[in-house]
Design an enzyme around this catalytic site. Structure first.
Site, PDB file in Angstrom:
ATOM      1  N   ASP A 346       0.869  -1.171   0.000  1.00 45.97           N
ATOM      2  CA  ASP A 346       0.000   0.000   0.000  1.00 45.97           C
ATOM      3  C   ASP A 346       0.911   1.227   0.000  1.00 45.97           C
ATOM      4  O   ASP A 346       2.083   1.130   0.373  1.00 45.97           O
ATOM      5  CB  ASP A 346      -0.877  -0.013   1.259  1.00 45.97           C
ATOM      6  N   ASP A 544      -1.638  -0.682   5.991  1.00 41.44           N
ATOM      7  CA  ASP A 544      -1.860  -0.101   7.315  1.00 41.44           C
ATOM      8  C   ASP A 544      -3.299   0.315   7.572  1.00 41.44           C
ATOM      9  O   ASP A 544      -3.679   0.563   8.705  1.00 41.44           O
ATOM     10  CB  ASP A 544      -0.956   1.124   7.511  1.00 41.44           C
TER      11      ASP A 544
END
Length: 652
Positions: A346, A544
């Site tokens: 990500d 996250d």
């Protein structure tokens, strides 16, 4: 009257608090559910030690203690084995181990049988512990789901449960509140923080006619939203379902082990029964001699060493990695990580720090950079917008003196306007700049900065544009080195992000990542991870945010950022980077490969010893104490070999 009301209120609060306090029974029940197997194994070990200690003084008392150790240590595994036998109509290793222990006791070898029970109970407790750690509970996701909404009907506001919202209802979302349902803005404008859903690092301006998502956080302005999807159809609910679906899928290795366990147990039980029945009929052996050999076979064939081949090694690796900032939530993830061929990152909060920072200061109209930044920070000092905070932070880093502006006004979605030093100043998006101040040179500067993936703000006053400030989320200091280490190890690296393509490509170029997939919703991230799995095989995902949770669960290995990560990402992931150091991922892969080698060594050794003991029992005849010594000795050796992983590897 007031004192009576206050007294009633206090009593009600005390009652509510008392109801929320867990009872002693509930606490004990919870502790037994979580640690029951470990407590049983510990008590069993203590009873065995006590029984062995008093065996010379009182044989009867010793046998009673051994029998109690059998019951305490073997209850959980016996229950599982009997459930498999009578409910699933199958056999497993649990029943095999219990039968071996009872068989040893039946011919007078209580100590050997009890030790078998203890070792198996301990391995079961360790397995349960790691399973609990690796379970990916989605309670954090559910906690982020709004429970109520403010429905707006004929000028009246009513608080309702989100389950009662219907498509077409109008809800009011005030500043700072969480948006209760997917919908379309019908009135108002605001900046909405939707990083948890889309991964965009900068709040997105929302105006009438634009879509918003449940679970995202409203900024400064009030929004009137027409509900477009009911609760179970929202994007947020879809994220929860995706995580649940990914969790329910068993890996191929787990399915193989379950099949092997039952085949092994059936084979050993069948051979043992044949050893009891056939020799007296075929070789004219005595029943006592036959039963003895069968019990020796059952003991030496029991897979204690085989079981111990894996758990001590994996737990040692987990302990060693935790000291270096890597938390593995289960032993299976070590093996999966060792076989990883590609890693998807990500962007926001993973490869980057997760907050905007000033990257460019371009002063115009003869002004110097420091003065331009001082004025911009003074104007933004009353704003709560993340970009405004980044500009103020930059000014404070340079120790500039700020002055409070007057007549401060927020133009939601565009910028701010204020009086400063007797003049009207504006700062905000390039589109907020008055048209007659725009020049070809200014447009060229703005286009160049935006092409670099930066967010551009322009400051102007009555004399014209005074300066340009560009901001961007910055990559982590260790990111470039971490990516290079992974690529050197032969692991392909990709970026999956919900952010804009220009921003994603700029960050990827800086980090050294070749494969970039931008503007992805959570469901699209899941599909992309599936595509990567089809292409490369084993794939790890690093993230996250809440929006990363389904992709983390879909990947062979999910890796979450420990400090910056959301609760949902932390609970869904298989590995947690405790200090957010993505440079540790390459170390984790090396550790996984080293663990796999040691487990393979242990399994080959354990199988060889079992085969040798079985052969010795058939060819020459093997005394039960020698069988237990060989069996337990091999178990201890494979445990010690696994404990080598506790040592810290030398730095490369």
């Amino acid at each position: 009257m007031m004192s009576t009301l206050e007294s009633l209120d206090k009593k009600a609060k005390k009652k509510e608090l008392a109801e929320k306090q867990p009872t002693l029974t509930a606490l004990i029940k919870n502790a037994m559910e979580r640690y029951g197997e470990a407590i049983a194994a510990l008590v069993s070990g203590i009873l065995i030690a006590a029984a062995w200690g008093i065996s010379g003084a009182s044989e009867t008392a010793s046998v009673i203690l051994y029998a109690t150790a059998f019951i305490v240590g073997g209850f959980a595994k016996a229950k599982e084995g009997l459930h498999t036998l009578f409910v699933e109509r199958d056999l497993d290793v649990n029943l095999l181990m219990i039968a071996a222990a009872i068989g040893a006791a039946s011919i007078g070898y209580w100590t050997e049988g009890a030790v078998l029970i203890f070792i198996f109970a301990l391995s079961g407790a360790l397995e349960t512990y790691t399973m609990d750690r690796s379970s990916r509970d989605i309670s954090a996701l559910m906690g982020m789901k709004p429970e109520t909404a403010v429905r707006y009907v004929n000028g009246e506001e009513t608080v309702v449960a989100i389950e009662s919202l219907a498509v077409g209802d109008i809800v009011v979302v005030k500043p700072g509140e969480r948006i209760p349902a997917d919908g379309i803005v019908v009135e108002g404008s605001s900046a909405v923080n939707q990083a948890s859903i889309t991964g965009e690092s900068i709040p997105v301006d929302k105006n009438a006619g634009e879509e918003v998502f449940a679970g995202t956080i409203n900024g400064q302005g009030a929004l009137f939203i027409e509900v477009s999807r009911q609760g179970e159809s929202t994007l947020f609910a879809k994220i929860i379902r995706l995580v649940q679906e990914a969790q329910s899928e068993k890996p191929a290795s787990q399915q193989f082990m379950e099949r092997f366990e039952r085949i092994y147990a059936r084979a050993i039980i069948a051979i043992c029964l044949l050893l009891i029945v056939l020799p007296p009929l075929v070789f004219d052996w005595s029943w006592e001699q036959t039963f003895y050999k069968a019990m020796v076979f059952l003991v030496v064939a029991s897979p204690c060493a085989l079981v111990a081949s894996i758990m001590p090694a994996t737990l040692s690796a987990i302990s060693s990695s935790a000291r270096r900032g890597l938390l593995f939530k289960g032993g299976a993830h070590l093996e999966n990580l060792a076989n990883t061929k590609a890693i998807a990152f990500d962007k926001t909060g993973t490869l980057t720090i997760g907050e905007p920072q000033v990257t460019d200061l371009i002063a115009l109209d003869g002004m110097d950079e420091s003065e331009m930044l001082r004025i911009a920070a003074s104007l933004e000092s009353l704003s709560e917008h993340p970009l405004a905070k980044a500009i103020v932070k930059k000014a404070k880093e340079q120790q500039l003196t700020l002055e409070r502006p007057a007549a401060f006004t927020t133009h939601t979605g565009w910028g701010i306007e204020a009086q400063w030093a007797g003049e009207t100043w504006k700062i905000g998006k390039p589109g907020f700049l008055d048209a007659h101040y725009r020049t070809a040179e200014l447009d060229q500067l703005i286009s160049r900065l935006e092409a670099e993936g930066k967010t551009v703000t322009v400051m102007h006053h009555p004399a014209g544009a005074a300066g340009i400030i560009a901001l961007r989320d910055q990559i982590r200091p260790e990111a470039k080195k971490a990516i290079a280490a992974l690529q050197k190890a032969g692991v392909a690296v990709a970026m999956l992000t919900g952010d804009q393509k220009q921003t994603a490509e700029a960050i990827a170029k800086e980090a050294g990542i070749d494969h970039v997939y931008a503007e992805l919703l959570p469901e699209e991230k899941v599909n992309m991870v599936k595509q990567l799995r089809e292409r490369y095989g084993n794939v790890a995902m690093v993230g996250d945010g809440v929006n990363d949770a389904p992709a983390l669960a879909t990947a062979n290995v999910g890796i979450a950022m420990g400090a910056a990560g959301s609760d949902a990402a932390l609970e869904t992931a298989n590995i947690v980077l405790l200090k957010d150091d993505i440079g540790k991922i390459a170390e984790a892969i090396t550790l996984g490969k080293r663990t796999a080698r040691i487990v393979k060594q242990n399994m080959i050794f354990a199988i060889s010893v079992i085969a040798l003991l079985i052969a010795a029992n058939f060819i020459e005849g093997l005394a039960l104490p020698l069988g237990v010594v060989g069996h337990e000795g091999s178990t201890i050796l494979v445990i010690l070999n696994g404990l080598r992983l506790l040592r810290q590897p030398r730095e490369a």
